[in-house]
Scaffold this motif. Structure first.
Motif, PDB file in Angstrom:
ATOM      1  N   VAL A 101       3.831   6.807   9.208  1.00 17.90           N
ATOM      2  CA  VAL A 101       2.431   6.865   8.767  1.00 17.90           C
ATOM      3  C   VAL A 101       2.342   6.576   7.271  1.00 17.90           C
ATOM      4  N   ILE A 102       3.227   7.170   6.497  1.00 16.90           N
ATOM      5  CA  ILE A 102       3.173   6.998   5.047  1.00 16.90           C
ATOM      6  C   ILE A 102       3.492   5.550   4.671  1.00 16.90           C
ATOM      7  N   PHE A 103       4.468   4.941   5.335  1.00 14.14           N
ATOM      8  CA  PHE A 103       4.790   3.538   5.042  1.00 14.14           C
ATOM      9  C   PHE A 103       3.604   2.629   5.346  1.00 14.14           C
ATOM     10  N   VAL A 104       2.952   2.829   6.472  1.00  8.61           N
ATOM     11  CA  VAL A 104       1.795   1.997   6.817  1.00  8.61           C
ATOM     12  C   VAL A 104       0.651   2.231   5.826  1.00  8.61           C
ATOM     13  N   THR A 105       0.520   3.456   5.335  1.00  5.90           N
ATOM     14  CA  THR A 105      -0.481   3.735   4.299  1.00  5.90           C
ATOM     15  C   THR A 105      -0.198   2.885   3.069  1.00  5.90           C
ATOM     16  N   LYS A 106       1.063   2.805   2.692  1.00  6.26           N
ATOM     17  CA  LYS A 106       1.449   1.987   1.537  1.00  6.26           C
ATOM     18  C   LYS A 106       1.201   0.507   1.792  1.00  6.26           C
ATOM     19  N   VAL A 110       4.167  -6.241   2.991  1.00  8.22           N
ATOM     20  CA  VAL A 110       5.488  -5.923   3.537  1.00  8.22           C
ATOM     21  C   VAL A 110       6.576  -6.580   2.691  1.00  8.22           C
ATOM     22  N   ARG A 111       6.350  -7.813   2.296  1.00  9.60           N
ATOM     23  CA  ARG A 111       7.342  -8.499   1.448  1.00  9.60           C
ATOM     24  C   ARG A 111       7.487  -7.799   0.094  1.00  9.60           C
ATOM     25  N   THR A 112       6.373  -7.345  -0.452  1.00  7.04           N
ATOM     26  CA  THR A 112       6.387  -6.670  -1.752  1.00  7.04           C
ATOM     27  C   THR A 112       7.077  -5.314  -1.679  1.00  7.04           C
ATOM     28  N   LEU A 113       6.793  -4.566  -0.620  1.00  5.87           N
ATOM     29  CA  LEU A 113       7.300  -3.192  -0.521  1.00  5.87           C
ATOM     30  C   LEU A 113       8.733  -3.104  -0.016  1.00  5.87           C
ATOM     31  N   GLY A 114       9.170  -4.123   0.745  1.00  6.54           N
ATOM     32  CA  GLY A 114      10.538  -4.088   1.267  1.00  6.54           C
ATOM     33  C   GLY A 114      10.731  -2.948   2.248  1.00  6.54           C
ATOM     34  N   PRO A 115      11.930  -2.427   2.371  1.00 10.25           N
ATOM     35  CA  PRO A 115      13.181  -2.864   1.774  1.00 10.25           C
ATOM     36  C   PRO A 115      13.618  -4.214   2.345  1.00 10.25           C
ATOM     37  N   ALA A 116      14.389  -4.954   1.566  1.00 12.92           N
ATOM     38  CA  ALA A 116      14.768  -6.323   1.913  1.00 12.92           C
ATOM     39  C   ALA A 116      15.384  -6.428   3.302  1.00 12.92           C
ATOM     40  N   ARG A 117      16.211  -5.472   3.676  1.00 11.97           N
ATOM     41  CA  ARG A 117      16.891  -5.544   4.975  1.00 11.97           C
ATOM     42  C   ARG A 117      15.918  -5.411   6.155  1.00 11.97           C
ATOM     43  N   ALA A 118      14.721  -4.874   5.924  1.00 10.75           N
ATOM     44  CA  ALA A 118      13.762  -4.638   7.002  1.00 10.75           C
ATOM     45  C   ALA A 118      12.597  -5.617   7.012  1.00 10.75           C
TER      46      ALA A 118
END
Length: 189
Positions: A15-20, A157-165
């Motif tokens: 939830v927190i990641f999607v908020t970001k 998503v590209r800005t927030l990363g993490p690169a591996r994901a």
């Protein structure tokens, strides 16, 4: 114009990641964003919810009956938080069977749209159960309910990363958008 969102799920659903992601997408468009989280026993499967306001006031919380959109990664959390949605708003929920018929009927009476998809099953198809949240977000974006586009979310998503994901997260957004397109396609005989 202010848009108000409730993002709801249980601990571990992102939830927190999607908020970001949603906040970053709106910020990249130059919008004013206010976000706040409410999470208690999230690491033990407890409720997690976020409030996001795009283009609006300084107050971080959202009163019941005023949210434009509820994005829920869990059916129970959708039902628990549906009171936040205003008449005419939209509910996007990860559920193979939607919401209870009585709840869906009442929301229809209020002009509130209910959009359900089995995001868990789609995430398993990708081999990444952790991206269920982004599938639901892509699904909502394709319905033009977020005030940001699918491309805006991909940029976040590209800005927030993490690169591996990043690659898998982009696939998840695209899968959600694709599911929305399928749901709205007319049936052929």
């Amino acid at each position: 114009m202010e848009l108000k969102f409730i993002l709801a799920g249980i601990g571990g659903q992102g939830v927190i990641f999607v908020t970001k992601v949603l906040s970053q997408a709106a910020l990249a468009r130059g919008a004013r964003v206010m976000a706040s989280e409410n999470h208690g026993m999230s690491q033990r499967g407890g409720s997690v919810m976020s409030y996001v306001k795009i283009g609006g006031s300084d107050a971080p919380l959202i009163r019941r009956g005023t949210a434009d959109v509820l994005v829920a990664f869990d059916r129970v959390e959708a039902i628990r938080n549906v009171l936040f949605v205003r008449p005419g708003g939209n509910v996007f929920v990860n559920s193979p069977n939607g919401l209870e018929p009585a709840v869906t009927k009442r929301l229809a009476e209020l002009g509130t749209g209910v959009h359900a998809l089995n995001a868990d099953a789609r995430a398993k198809e990708l081999g990444a159960p952790a991206v269920t949240n982004l599938i639901v977000l892509g699904y909502a974006a394709a319905h033009e309910a977020l005030g940001v586009s699918l491309d805006d979310l991909k940029g976040a998503v590209r800005t927030l990363g993490p690169a591996r994901a990043v690659e898998m997260n982009l696939k998840a957004l695209e899968m959600g958008a694709s599911e929305a397109t399928k749901a709205e396609a007319p049936a052929t005989s």
